[in-house]
Design an enzyme around this catalytic site. Sequence first.
Site, short mmCIF file in Angstrom:
data_model
loop_
_atom_site.label_atom_id
_atom_site.label_comp_id
_atom_site.label_asym_id
_atom_site.label_seq_id
_atom_site.Cartn_x
_atom_site.Cartn_y
_atom_site.Cartn_z
N THR A 70 0.91 -1.22 -0.16
CA THR A 70 -0.11 -0.05 0.05
C THR A 70 0.81 1.16 -0.01
O THR A 70 0.81 2.35 -0.79
CB THR A 70 -0.95 0.03 1.32
OG1 THR A 70 -1.60 -1.04 1.30
CG2 THR A 70 -1.93 1.20 1.36
N ASN A 146 -5.76 -9.39 -7.93
CA ASN A 146 -6.01 -10.10 -6.67
C ASN A 146 -7.48 -10.58 -6.53
O ASN A 146 -7.56 -11.33 -5.74
CB ASN A 146 -5.71 -9.10 -5.40
CG ASN A 146 -6.37 -7.78 -5.68
OD1 ASN A 146 -6.10 -7.17 -6.60
ND2 ASN A 146 -7.21 -7.58 -4.78
N SER A 196 4.94 -7.18 -2.36
CA SER A 196 5.04 -7.32 -0.83
C SER A 196 5.39 -8.62 -0.39
O SER A 196 5.20 -9.48 -0.98
CB SER A 196 3.49 -7.19 -0.61
OG SER A 196 3.30 -6.93 0.69
N HIS A 198 4.29 -10.44 2.51
CA HIS A 198 3.44 -11.38 3.17
C HIS A 198 2.42 -12.19 2.24
O HIS A 198 2.03 -12.85 2.73
CB HIS A 198 2.68 -10.56 4.08
CG HIS A 198 1.64 -9.72 3.63
ND1 HIS A 198 0.32 -10.22 3.84
CD2 HIS A 198 1.69 -8.44 3.22
CE1 HIS A 198 -0.56 -9.23 3.32
NE2 HIS A 198 0.26 -8.20 2.83
N THR A 234 14.65 4.80 9.19
CA THR A 234 15.30 3.75 9.13
C THR A 234 14.98 2.49 8.73
O THR A 234 13.83 1.91 9.08
CB THR A 234 15.71 3.48 10.95
OG1 THR A 234 16.30 4.71 11.24
CG2 THR A 234 16.49 2.04 11.15
N CYS A 316 -8.73 -5.54 2.23
CA CYS A 316 -8.92 -4.36 2.54
C CYS A 316 -10.43 -3.96 2.19
O CYS A 316 -10.88 -2.82 2.65
CB CYS A 316 -8.02 -3.58 1.66
SG CYS A 316 -6.45 -4.12 1.54
N1 PLP Z 1 -2.02 -4.66 -4.38
C1 PLP Z 1 -2.53 -6.06 -4.57
C2 PLP Z 1 -2.84 -6.31 -5.90
C3 PLP Z 1 -2.85 -6.61 -3.53
O1 PLP Z 1 -3.35 -8.05 -3.46
C4 PLP Z 1 -2.49 -6.26 -2.10
C5 PLP Z 1 -3.06 -6.76 -0.96
O2 PLP Z 1 -4.08 -7.57 -0.79
C6 PLP Z 1 -1.89 -4.73 -2.09
C7 PLP Z 1 -1.77 -4.25 -3.14
C8 PLP Z 1 -1.66 -4.27 -0.54
O3 PLP Z 1 -0.52 -5.07 -0.05
P1 PLP Z 1 0.00 -4.88 1.28
O4 PLP Z 1 -0.98 -5.46 2.15
O5 PLP Z 1 1.20 -5.37 1.42
O6 PLP Z 1 -0.21 -3.42 1.39
#
Ligand code: PLP
Length: 373
Positions: A70, A146, A196, A198, A234, A316
């Site tokens: 994000t 996603n 990302s 995770h 940092t 989200c």
């Molecule tokens: N972009 C996409 C395509 C995602 O699937 C996600 C997470 O669901 C994000 C951005 C946001 O990632 P983060 O959780 O690292 O902010």
Amino acid sequence: MIFLDNAGTTKMFEQCLEVHKEFSCEDFFNPSAVSIKSMNVFKQISETEKLFLKKLGASEGNVLFTSCATESNNLAIKGSLRAGNLEYVFSCGEHPSVYNVAKQMELEGKIVHFVPLAKDGTVDLQKLESVLNERTRLISIMHVSNETGAINDLKKISTLKNKLCPKAIFHVDGVQAFMKIPFSLRGLAVDLYSFSAHKIHGPKGVAGLYVKNKNSLKELFQGGGQQYGLRSGTENVSGIMQFRKAVELIDVSANLEKVKNLKAIFNSGLAVPGIEVLDFGGSPYIECIKFAGVKGETMLHALEENGVVVGLGSACSSKKAGNRILENIGFSKEDIISTVRVSFNAYQSNEEMSLAAKIICETYKNIKERVTK
Ligand code: PLP
């Protein structure tokens, strides 16, 4: 519990824990300080940056480490804003961390184009072509959706960019692609690429942004000038090193084959009238399932009680009603409401897939019976 919401997040590799301890309790030094120990930590970060550039197939540029994708997406977009009569182009399929930034820009009076999606969930390239021009400052289009797993053709978008707006910045949200599907940025016109940790069995709280040309971006935070002055603060050293560990442990091609196989086993077990797999022909890691006559949310809760965790689309936005992306592709409200998202990881077993499919069929049949009584 069988976890089928791996596009939302993934279980961290246990090997990351050892790395966390090493870089939090032993090599805990600040990478910006001047002691030899600090410089060694800085070197480790630089080596991680080089490794990530290699994994991205980038022959030039840098990687910035951020706190989440994000943040990477916000930095990419807001850091590319410039004054003047400029235009900004997004697809309608973007994650909220891109889409809501674009909506805010629109509210603030910027010229923003939202390009609709085709039936297969990818951005409509003809419509994209129709909005690109010499005033285009930024194109932000995700790599893998996603929500649907649809894969955008970065090569074709690069060709359009080079032809119609060579000076524009091309940002790609690659969160569902990086270390999941094979690709290389070499030869593409991609300037910025977000990813990302995770989502690929690394820790939460650390992510990356590939930057082809440092001068194309402006920083969002003023501070100590870390990370080429583009992301002061940092660095999350332990997070970065754990992210690296996750990347080192993943074999993209082998995992892709495993996931294709897991998905095939899972889908073949869903042979019950009323259950429909919505296959967009993109990444095998993600698919949608429609349950005729039953709400996706009802299925999600019943499945969790029976030991299977699925998703309702982007974590989200999943608490909000509807699904902006499926709606844009042309699904009816009724279909959308009956849909869940299923997403796999390569470390699951064939047995888990068969069992999950069986539980899903039984749960659906039970609910359907109750609903129609
Ligand atoms: N972009 C996409 C395509 C995602 O699937 C996600 C997470 O669901 C994000 C951005 C946001 O990632 P983060 O959780 O690292 O902010």
